[in-house]
Design a protein around this motif. Structure first.
Motif, PDB file in Angstrom:
ATOM      1  N   GLU A   1      -5.396 112.130 -92.390  1.00  0.00           N
ATOM      2  CA  GLU A   1      -3.938 112.238 -92.380  1.00  0.00           C
ATOM      3  C   GLU A   1      -3.432 112.421 -90.953  1.00  0.00           C
ATOM      4  O   GLU A   1      -2.427 111.815 -90.552  1.00  0.00           O
ATOM      5  CB  GLU A   1      -3.490 113.409 -93.259  1.00  0.00           C
TER       6      GLU A   1
ATOM      7  N   ASP B   1      -3.399 109.172 -89.123  1.00  0.00           N
ATOM      8  CA  ASP B   1      -2.238 108.348 -89.462  1.00  0.00           C
ATOM      9  C   ASP B   1      -0.967 108.840 -88.775  1.00  0.00           C
ATOM     10  O   ASP B   1      -0.083 108.051 -88.456  1.00  0.00           O
ATOM     11  CB  ASP B   1      -2.024 108.320 -90.980  1.00  0.00           C
TER      12      ASP B   1
ATOM     13  N   HIS C   1      -1.780 103.089 -93.341  1.00  0.00           N
ATOM     14  CA  HIS C   1      -2.693 104.061 -92.728  1.00  0.00           C
ATOM     15  C   HIS C   1      -3.156 103.576 -91.353  1.00  0.00           C
ATOM     16  O   HIS C   1      -4.344 103.252 -91.169  1.00  0.00           O
ATOM     17  CB  HIS C   1      -3.921 104.282 -93.624  1.00  0.00           C
TER      18      HIS C   1
ATOM     19  N   ARG D   1      -6.179 105.611 -89.903  1.00  0.00           N
ATOM     20  CA  ARG D   1      -7.415 105.359 -90.648  1.00  0.00           C
ATOM     21  C   ARG D   1      -7.922 103.957 -90.366  1.00  0.00           C
ATOM     22  O   ARG D   1      -9.130 103.740 -90.222  1.00  0.00           O
ATOM     23  CB  ARG D   1      -7.182 105.521 -92.151  1.00  0.00           C
TER      24      ARG D   1
END
Length: 189
Positions: A17, A20, A96, A99
């Motif tokens: 997270e 991102d 994302h 990621r």
């Protein structure tokens, strides 16, 4: 003793997270510790170091993306499978970005072999069987598709297409049309 509530999986997901939000390059053990309001030392009972943390995010990314692509291409063949595969890849990268960058991380051969990277290759090759490509053409086509998908997504997310009024989605559709045509008309060796 491990801090209550902290697990390797929870740290990995939080790091994903964070990637991102701030970019994969900015994911550090210190930044993750701040996110949980703990000292860095508290994390080392769950992760070895920053490289280990980033590797875990990369592995999570490869698995998530493989699951999304597999769901997208299920029951499809030919151009429909190609479009579904490419669109799942692009959509994931746009949702994302950190990621996605993690998924490009170079892994050591042993880690890569145990990761979902093989699933990506298998799914790409399954699509190519619909175009009746065999080796070595299949390997060349896998590389071509990966290069086009990654190149398009990288340029799009970096704002590289903002200098022209042409709709990015329209160009994406034409790019997939061109790939389908190239795969159907693969040149002989």
């Amino acid at each position: 003793m491990a801090r209550a509530g902290l697990t390797t999986e929870r740290l990995t997901r939080a790091a994903a997270e964070l990637a991102d939000e701030v970019g994969f390059d900015n994911v550090t053990v210190a930044a993750l510790a701040r996110r949980f309001g703990v000292k860095e030392a508290s994390l080392y009972s769950h992760i070895k170091n920053a490289r280990d943390l980033k590797t875990r995010v990369a592995l999570l990314t490869l698995a998530e993306l493989a699951d999304e692509v597999a769901a997208a291409i299920a029951g499809r063949a030919g151009k429909d499978a190609l479009v579904a595969f490419a669109s799942a890849y692009r959509d994931y990268a746009k949702r994302h970005p950190g990621r996605y960058a993690a998924g490009r991380m170079r892994l050591d051969p042993e880690t890569a072999a145990k990761s979902a990277a093989g699933r990506h290759s298998e799914m790409t090759r399954a699509i190519l069987r619909g175009y009746d490509l065999s080796e070595p053409d299949q390997t060349d086509a896998v590389r071509m598709l990966g290069s086009v998908f990654h190149g398009y997504v990288s340029l799009e997310t970096a704002g590289g297409f903002s200098h022209t009024p042409r709709d990015v989605e329209a160009s994406w559709i034409r790019t997939l049309d061109a790939l389908d045509t190239a795969l159907k008309n693969w040149p002989p060796a």
